[in-house]
Design an enzyme around this catalytic site. Structure first.
Site, mmCIF file in Angstrom:
data_model
loop_
_atom_site.group_PDB
_atom_site.id
_atom_site.type_symbol
_atom_site.label_atom_id
_atom_site.label_comp_id
_atom_site.label_asym_id
_atom_site.label_seq_id
_atom_site.Cartn_x
_atom_site.Cartn_y
_atom_site.Cartn_z
ATOM 1 N N TYR A 293 -2.491 -0.527 10.698
ATOM 2 C CA TYR A 293 -2.544 -0.903 9.274
ATOM 3 C C TYR A 293 -1.237 -0.536 8.570
ATOM 4 O O TYR A 293 -0.661 -1.344 7.834
ATOM 5 C CB TYR A 293 -3.736 -0.197 8.618
ATOM 6 C CG TYR A 293 -3.884 -0.474 7.138
ATOM 7 C CD1 TYR A 293 -4.519 -1.618 6.685
ATOM 8 C CD2 TYR A 293 -3.391 0.422 6.182
ATOM 9 C CE1 TYR A 293 -4.654 -1.873 5.323
ATOM 10 C CE2 TYR A 293 -3.508 0.178 4.826
ATOM 11 C CZ TYR A 293 -4.151 -0.982 4.401
ATOM 12 O OH TYR A 293 -4.278 -1.225 3.053
ATOM 13 N N SER B 86 0.866 -1.190 0.000
ATOM 14 C CA SER B 86 0.000 0.000 0.000
ATOM 15 C C SER B 86 0.895 1.229 0.000
ATOM 16 O O SER B 86 2.080 1.139 0.349
ATOM 17 C CB SER B 86 -0.850 0.000 1.273
ATOM 18 O OG SER B 86 -1.486 1.239 1.479
ATOM 19 N N LYS C 42 1.668 -2.924 6.567
ATOM 20 C CA LYS C 42 2.079 -2.782 5.170
ATOM 21 C C LYS C 42 3.588 -2.527 5.056
ATOM 22 O O LYS C 42 4.223 -2.941 4.085
ATOM 23 C CB LYS C 42 1.248 -1.689 4.477
ATOM 24 C CG LYS C 42 -0.240 -2.058 4.353
ATOM 25 C CD LYS C 42 -0.444 -3.366 3.595
ATOM 26 C CE LYS C 42 -1.906 -3.733 3.407
ATOM 27 N NZ LYS C 42 -2.091 -5.008 2.685
HETATM 28 N N1 LIG Z 1 -8.710 -0.177 -1.233
HETATM 29 C C1 LIG Z 1 -7.576 0.506 -1.175
HETATM 30 O O1 LIG Z 1 -7.600 1.738 -1.363
HETATM 31 C C2 LIG Z 1 -6.281 -0.154 -0.866
HETATM 32 C C3 LIG Z 1 -6.158 -1.503 -0.601
HETATM 33 N N2 LIG Z 1 -4.910 -2.037 -0.364
HETATM 34 C C4 LIG Z 1 -4.746 -3.462 -0.085
HETATM 35 O O2 LIG Z 1 -5.254 -4.228 -1.164
HETATM 36 C C5 LIG Z 1 -5.798 -5.457 -0.692
HETATM 37 C C6 LIG Z 1 -7.244 -5.567 -1.147
HETATM 38 O O3 LIG Z 1 -7.967 -4.455 -0.638
HETATM 39 P P1 LIG Z 1 -9.505 -4.189 -0.965
HETATM 40 O O4 LIG Z 1 -9.939 -4.980 -2.119
HETATM 41 O O5 LIG Z 1 -9.664 -2.730 -0.980
HETATM 42 O O6 LIG Z 1 -10.182 -4.773 0.362
HETATM 43 P P2 LIG Z 1 -11.681 -5.282 0.560
HETATM 44 O O7 LIG Z 1 -11.915 -5.274 2.029
HETATM 45 O O8 LIG Z 1 -12.596 -4.502 -0.301
HETATM 46 O O9 LIG Z 1 -11.622 -6.788 0.042
HETATM 47 C C7 LIG Z 1 -10.765 -7.705 0.685
HETATM 48 C C8 LIG Z 1 -11.187 -9.123 0.390
HETATM 49 O O10 LIG Z 1 -10.359 -9.981 1.197
HETATM 50 C C9 LIG Z 1 -11.175 -10.909 1.883
HETATM 51 N N3 LIG Z 1 -10.562 -11.293 3.148
HETATM 52 C C10 LIG Z 1 -10.519 -10.571 4.298
HETATM 53 N N4 LIG Z 1 -9.923 -11.272 5.265
HETATM 54 C C11 LIG Z 1 -9.564 -12.466 4.718
HETATM 55 C C12 LIG Z 1 -8.930 -13.626 5.233
HETATM 56 N N5 LIG Z 1 -8.539 -13.689 6.505
HETATM 57 N N6 LIG Z 1 -8.711 -14.662 4.395
HETATM 58 C C13 LIG Z 1 -9.119 -14.611 3.112
HETATM 59 N N7 LIG Z 1 -9.756 -13.547 2.583
HETATM 60 C C14 LIG Z 1 -9.978 -12.484 3.383
HETATM 61 C C15 LIG Z 1 -12.505 -10.186 2.074
HETATM 62 O O11 LIG Z 1 -13.573 -11.113 2.297
HETATM 63 C C16 LIG Z 1 -12.631 -9.399 0.768
HETATM 64 O O12 LIG Z 1 -13.270 -10.146 -0.236
HETATM 65 C C17 LIG Z 1 -5.629 -5.426 0.821
HETATM 66 O O13 LIG Z 1 -4.469 -6.119 1.201
HETATM 67 C C18 LIG Z 1 -5.490 -3.943 1.142
HETATM 68 O O14 LIG Z 1 -4.791 -3.709 2.335
HETATM 69 C C19 LIG Z 1 -3.795 -1.284 -0.373
HETATM 70 C C20 LIG Z 1 -3.878 0.046 -0.611
HETATM 71 C C21 LIG Z 1 -5.114 0.720 -0.872
HETATM 72 C C1 LIG Z 2 -4.043 4.063 3.107
HETATM 73 C C2 LIG Z 2 -4.879 3.394 2.155
HETATM 74 O O1 LIG Z 2 -5.446 4.000 1.340
HETATM 75 C C3 LIG Z 2 -5.007 2.041 2.221
HETATM 76 C C4 LIG Z 2 -6.347 1.500 2.385
HETATM 77 O O2 LIG Z 2 -4.060 1.333 2.105
#
Ligand SMILES: NC(=O)C1=CN([C@@H]2O[C@H](COP(=O)(O)OP(=O)(O)OC[C@H]3O[C@@H](n4cnc5c(N)ncnc54)[C@H](O)[C@@H]3O)[C@@H](O)[C@H]2O)C=CC1
Ligand SMILES: CC(=O)C(C)=O
Length: 257
Positions: free
Chosen positions: A152, A139, A156
């Site tokens: 968080y 991230s 990361k």
């Molecule tokens: N949305 C954003 O702006 C950003 C997201 N990220 C990272 O990208 C990745 C995906 O993020 P998003 O799609 O936004 O999150 P989200 O919360 O929208 O989706 C995450 C998915 O992972 C699944 N999940 C959660 N815990 C789990 C577990 N213990 N085992 C298996 N699956 C699990 C959830 O059910 C969901 O389908 C994460 O690692 C997040 O930290 C990084 C930077 C920014």
């Molecule tokens: C800081 C940020 O946008 C995440 C969800 O990684």
């Protein structure tokens, strides 16, 4: 192409976008999520669109689960080529209020999950005697440390460090390990972050936290899952064979590293 990828947390959000792009690129994809409902509906959607996918539910914080995810790839599609440690959770809390339970949970999923996924994938690549690629969800919070996102951000930063160490250890096996670092993408994760940040701040209305973060993006728009999927698609391809140990930012111009 006859390559196979596992994408954790691909029932929804960025993981779903990544899985779809890899399927379009010709990968056979193992969808994985802890949420069985979204996992099943995503699998059905992909199959209806003609993509070769299977799915397996489970929790990435459990070491043995990753052995099962790898086995699903091998049992269904005969091999493993790319493993995307995408699943992650957020916790929004003032530093002083962050609890032991919150710390243990977020580190178990965001950090241990990446460690265990990388181990299982590397073991399979070595057994196959092939090159392999591990891609980890980092991230902008792995490069910058944010208020209210202390736990968080620490996870990361840890993902970035694991990416560096693993890439050094596995280079001799022709296994590359890289991280993709999204910025501000409007998934359910950001819906939750916004709601929590607003809850802690009486001067904020719903949507304000998301607006505050995304208004600083140089390219003038928040991130779509496709923006992240495009980077992962490249890192998963043969064109990225000479790249390892990197944590590459895709954020429209927000954090400059
Ligand atoms: N949305 C954003 O702006 C950003 C997201 N990220 C990272 O990208 C990745 C995906 O993020 P998003 O799609 O936004 O999150 P989200 O919360 O929208 O989706 C995450 C998915 O992972 C699944 N999940 C959660 N815990 C789990 C577990 N213990 N085992 C298996 N699956 C699990 C959830 O059910 C969901 O389908 C994460 O690692 C997040 O930290 C990084 C930077 C920014
Ligand atoms: C800081 C940020 O946008 C995440 C969800 O990684």
């Amino acid at each position: 192409m006859n390559k196979v990828a596992v994408v954790t947390g691909s029932g929804a959000g960025l993981g779903k976008g990544i899985a779809l792009q890899l399927a379009k690129d010709g990968f056979k994809v193992v969808l994985q999520d802890i949420n069985q409902d979204t996992l099943k509906s995503t699998e059905e959607e992909f199959k209806n669109d003609g993509y070769e996918v299977t799915s397996i539910a489970g929790d990435v914080s459990k070491r043995d689960s990753h052995t099962e995810f790898v086995k699903a790839a091998v049992d269904h599609f005969g091999q493993l080529d790319v493993y995307v440690n995408n699943a992650g959770i957020d916790i929004v809390a003032p530093f002083i209020e962050t609890t032991e339970e919150q710390m243990n949970k977020i580190f178990a999923i965001n950090v241990n999950g990446v460690m265990f996924g990388t181990q299982a994938a590397a073991r399979q690549f070595m057994d196959q005697g092939t090159k392999g690629k591990v891609l980890n969800a980092c991230s902008i919070a792995g490069h910058e440390s944010y208020e209210m996102l202390g736990a968080y951000s620490a996870t990361k930063h840890a993902v970035k460090s694991l990416t560096h160490s693993a890439s050094k250890e596995f280079a001799k096996e022709n296994i590359t390990v890289n991280a993709y670092c999204p910025g501000v993408a409007k998934t359910e994760m950001w819906d939750r972050i916004d709601a929590e940040m607003v809850r802690y701040n009486d001067d904020m209305e719903p949507g304000d936290a998301f607006e505050e973060f995304s208004s600083a993006i140089s390219l003038g728009r928040y991130q779509e899952p496709q923006d992240v999927a495009n980077l992962v698609s490249f890192l998963a391809s043969d064109q990225a064979d000479y790249i390892t140990g990197q944590a590459i930012v895709t954020d429209g111009g927000l954090v400059y590293r």
